[in-house]
Design a protein around this motif. Structure first.
Motif, short mmCIF file in Angstrom:
data_model
loop_
_atom_site.label_atom_id
_atom_site.label_comp_id
_atom_site.label_asym_id
_atom_site.label_seq_id
_atom_site.Cartn_x
_atom_site.Cartn_y
_atom_site.Cartn_z
N SER A 104 84.12 -107.03 -51.03
CA SER A 104 84.85 -107.80 -50.02
C SER A 104 86.34 -107.49 -50.13
O SER A 104 86.80 -106.84 -51.08
CB SER A 104 84.63 -109.30 -50.24
N LYS A 105 87.11 -107.96 -49.16
CA LYS A 105 88.56 -107.75 -49.19
C LYS A 105 89.16 -108.36 -50.46
O LYS A 105 90.04 -107.77 -51.09
CB LYS A 105 89.21 -108.36 -47.96
N ALA A 106 88.68 -109.54 -50.82
CA ALA A 106 89.20 -110.21 -52.02
C ALA A 106 88.84 -109.43 -53.28
O ALA A 106 89.66 -109.31 -54.20
CB ALA A 106 88.64 -111.63 -52.10
N GLU A 107 87.64 -108.91 -53.33
CA GLU A 107 87.21 -108.13 -54.49
C GLU A 107 87.99 -106.82 -54.60
O GLU A 107 88.34 -106.39 -55.70
CB GLU A 107 85.71 -107.85 -54.42
N ARG A 108 88.30 -106.22 -53.47
CA ARG A 108 89.12 -105.01 -53.50
C ARG A 108 90.52 -105.32 -53.99
O ARG A 108 91.09 -104.57 -54.77
CB ARG A 108 89.17 -104.37 -52.10
N ALA A 109 91.07 -106.42 -53.50
CA ALA A 109 92.42 -106.81 -53.91
C ALA A 109 92.48 -107.12 -55.41
O ALA A 109 93.48 -106.85 -56.07
CB ALA A 109 92.88 -108.02 -53.11
N ALA A 110 91.39 -107.66 -55.95
CA ALA A 110 91.34 -107.97 -57.39
C ALA A 110 91.35 -106.71 -58.24
O ALA A 110 91.77 -106.74 -59.41
CB ALA A 110 90.11 -108.81 -57.70
N ASN A 111 90.86 -105.60 -57.69
CA ASN A 111 90.91 -104.29 -58.37
C ASN A 111 90.19 -104.29 -59.71
O ASN A 111 90.54 -103.54 -60.63
CB ASN A 111 92.37 -103.87 -58.56
N ALA A 112 89.16 -105.13 -59.84
CA ALA A 112 88.47 -105.25 -61.13
C ALA A 112 87.34 -104.25 -61.29
O ALA A 112 87.00 -103.87 -62.41
CB ALA A 112 87.92 -106.67 -61.30
N THR A 113 86.75 -103.83 -60.16
CA THR A 113 85.66 -102.86 -60.20
C THR A 113 85.81 -101.89 -59.04
O THR A 113 86.57 -102.14 -58.09
CB THR A 113 84.27 -103.53 -60.10
N MET A 114 85.05 -100.78 -59.12
CA MET A 114 85.05 -99.81 -58.04
C MET A 114 83.71 -99.11 -57.96
O MET A 114 82.95 -99.09 -58.93
CB MET A 114 86.15 -98.77 -58.25
N MET A 115 83.40 -98.57 -56.78
CA MET A 115 82.21 -97.74 -56.60
C MET A 115 82.64 -96.29 -56.78
O MET A 115 83.32 -95.72 -55.91
CB MET A 115 81.59 -97.95 -55.22
N VAL A 116 82.29 -95.72 -57.92
CA VAL A 116 82.82 -94.40 -58.28
C VAL A 116 82.21 -93.26 -57.46
O VAL A 116 82.68 -92.13 -57.54
CB VAL A 116 82.64 -94.13 -59.78
N CYS A 117 81.17 -93.55 -56.67
CA CYS A 117 80.55 -92.48 -55.88
C CYS A 117 81.40 -92.08 -54.68
O CYS A 117 81.31 -90.95 -54.21
CB CYS A 117 79.14 -92.86 -55.44
N VAL A 118 82.24 -93.01 -54.17
CA VAL A 118 83.02 -92.69 -52.97
C VAL A 118 84.51 -92.99 -53.10
O VAL A 118 85.32 -92.40 -52.38
CB VAL A 118 82.48 -93.45 -51.73
N SER A 119 84.88 -93.91 -53.98
CA SER A 119 86.27 -94.35 -54.03
C SER A 119 87.15 -93.39 -54.82
O SER A 119 86.68 -92.58 -55.60
CB SER A 119 86.35 -95.76 -54.62
N GLY A 120 88.46 -93.52 -54.58
CA GLY A 120 89.44 -92.67 -55.24
C GLY A 120 90.50 -93.50 -55.93
O GLY A 120 90.26 -94.62 -56.35
N CYS A 121 91.72 -92.94 -56.00
CA CYS A 121 92.77 -93.60 -56.78
C CYS A 121 94.11 -93.47 -56.06
O CYS A 121 94.43 -92.42 -55.50
CB CYS A 121 92.84 -92.95 -58.16
N LYS A 122 94.88 -94.56 -56.07
CA LYS A 122 96.22 -94.56 -55.49
C LYS A 122 97.30 -94.29 -56.54
O LYS A 122 98.45 -94.02 -56.18
CB LYS A 122 96.49 -95.89 -54.80
N SER A 123 96.93 -94.43 -57.82
CA SER A 123 97.89 -94.20 -58.90
C SER A 123 97.59 -92.86 -59.55
O SER A 123 96.57 -92.24 -59.28
CB SER A 123 97.81 -95.34 -59.92
N ARG A 124 98.49 -92.40 -60.40
CA ARG A 124 98.29 -91.11 -61.04
C ARG A 124 97.29 -91.19 -62.20
O ARG A 124 96.79 -90.17 -62.67
CB ARG A 124 99.63 -90.56 -61.59
N ARG A 125 97.01 -92.43 -62.63
CA ARG A 125 96.14 -92.61 -63.80
C ARG A 125 95.21 -93.79 -63.54
O ARG A 125 95.58 -94.81 -62.96
CB ARG A 125 96.98 -92.86 -65.03
N LEU A 126 93.97 -93.64 -63.99
CA LEU A 126 92.95 -94.67 -63.84
C LEU A 126 92.26 -94.84 -65.19
O LEU A 126 92.00 -93.85 -65.89
CB LEU A 126 91.93 -94.24 -62.78
N VAL A 127 92.00 -96.06 -65.60
CA VAL A 127 91.30 -96.33 -66.84
C VAL A 127 90.01 -97.08 -66.51
O VAL A 127 90.05 -98.16 -65.90
CB VAL A 127 92.15 -97.16 -67.83
N LEU A 128 88.88 -96.49 -66.88
CA LEU A 128 87.59 -97.09 -66.58
C LEU A 128 86.88 -97.49 -67.86
O LEU A 128 87.01 -96.84 -68.91
CB LEU A 128 86.70 -96.09 -65.82
N ASP A 129 86.07 -98.55 -67.76
CA ASP A 129 85.34 -99.05 -68.93
C ASP A 129 84.02 -98.32 -69.08
O ASP A 129 82.95 -98.91 -68.99
CB ASP A 129 85.11 -100.56 -68.77
#
Length: 319
Positions: free
Chosen positions: A293-318
């Protein structure tokens, strides 16, 4: 293709539900044990032709030991629903995933309005029955091209609750969602499952009416191009393994993670099923999925790695 563990299911019953729609009743086979599920859940069918397709569960969560899905023969089928309608037989076995839920039902809501478009009735019917079984206030709006193409009509006609039907051929018009949704208390929870144009209209209607609790589930991926802030290349730190990988132009994040040895479940590769949802520890995600949802995207806590990308130069995933 998926690297997730699967269960073996027996096709117990195939039933004609409406024009172009069948239901498939699946039961455990061999040592398989079906996990319980919540209303709104779906499972993946791993078809013998190599395709993996997600379908919503329509039976009651109170029923243990069986999963029932409704499958529309898609006019534009790429071999999934077409194979099911033409090749699947009672007594055959299928590999399936455990249930997942990207369309969770809030059973504490004071009132719920559920909107179904066509085959979108499958999760909506399950959710509606669940709310009524719990004694909750709920109503259903069911839209379809015609009565003969509407599944579960007999069951819905037998329910003692408010159900509104809109058949395009009888009304001679598409449904006016503003007409059907207006006048509800703002704390009402709204749910919609159906074709993309209906979902888009539902979201914009709820927003214009000031309804904050709008939930959707998509069958097909929304076309979401990279944002202007999306980086062509970025580094990804893998917290559990201690590795760092580089995502270069033209590379897919999921593919790079799998190549690095990460144990990530995946299925649709279109940002619809939610199986590849991964916890984000740092960095700004460019969300391109159709799950969060929009709220979940804004929270930036999780992502769908099959299609999503990155707005920053660095990403840290668990991972």
């Amino acid at each position: 293709m998926s690297n997730s563990s699967t269960l073996t299911a027996l096709v117990h019953t195939l039933r004609h539900e409406a024009e172009g729609i069948i239901s498939v009743d699946l039961r455990p086979h061999g040592d398989s044990v079906f996990a319980p599920f919540d209303a709104g859940s779906h499972i993946d069918l791993h078809l013998p032709n190599g395709l993996v397709r997600s379908y919503s569960l329509l039976n009651s969560p109170a029923e243990r030991g069986r999963y029932v899905v409704g499958i529309l023969r898609d006019r534009g089928s790429r071999g999934g629903s077409q194979w099911v309608h033409e090749q699947l037989r009672v007594g055959s076995t299928l590999q399936i995933s455990a249930p997942r839920n990207n369309f969770a039902l809030d059973t504490q809501a004071s009132h719920s309005v559920l909107v179904a478009g066509g085959i979108g009735i499958t999760p909506i019917y399950c959710m509606f029955r669940q709310l009524l079984a719990l004694g909750k206030s709920a109503e259903l709006i069911y839209c379809a091209r015609s009565r003969k193409e509407a599944a579960l009509m007999e069951e819905l006609n037998g329910i003692n609750a408010k159900v509104v039907f809109h058949f395009n051929d009888e009304k001679d018009t598409l449904p006016d969602l503003r007409h059907y949704l207006a006048g509800q208390p703002t704390d009402t929870h709204f749910y919609c499952c159906g074709p993309t144009p209906m979902l888009d209209a539902f979201e914009s209607t709820c927003e214009s009416l000031g309804y904050p609790h709008a939930h959707i589930e998509r069958f097909a991926a929304a076309e979401l191009p990279p944002s202007e802030e999306a980086q062509d290349s970025y580094s990804v730190e893998l917290k559990k393994s201690g590795k760092t990988v580089l995502i270069e132009p033209g590379l897919n994040l999921l593919d790079v993670l799998l190549e690095a040895g990460c144990d990530i479940e995946y299925s649709c590769r279109e940002g619809v099923c939610g199986s590849c949802e991964t916890k984000v520890l740092d960095g700004e995600v460019d969300h391109r999925d159709s799950v969060l949802s929009k709220a979940e995207r804004a929270a930036n806590a999780t992502m769908m790695v099959c299609v999503s990308g990155c707005k920053s130069r660095r990403l840290v995933l668990d991972v």
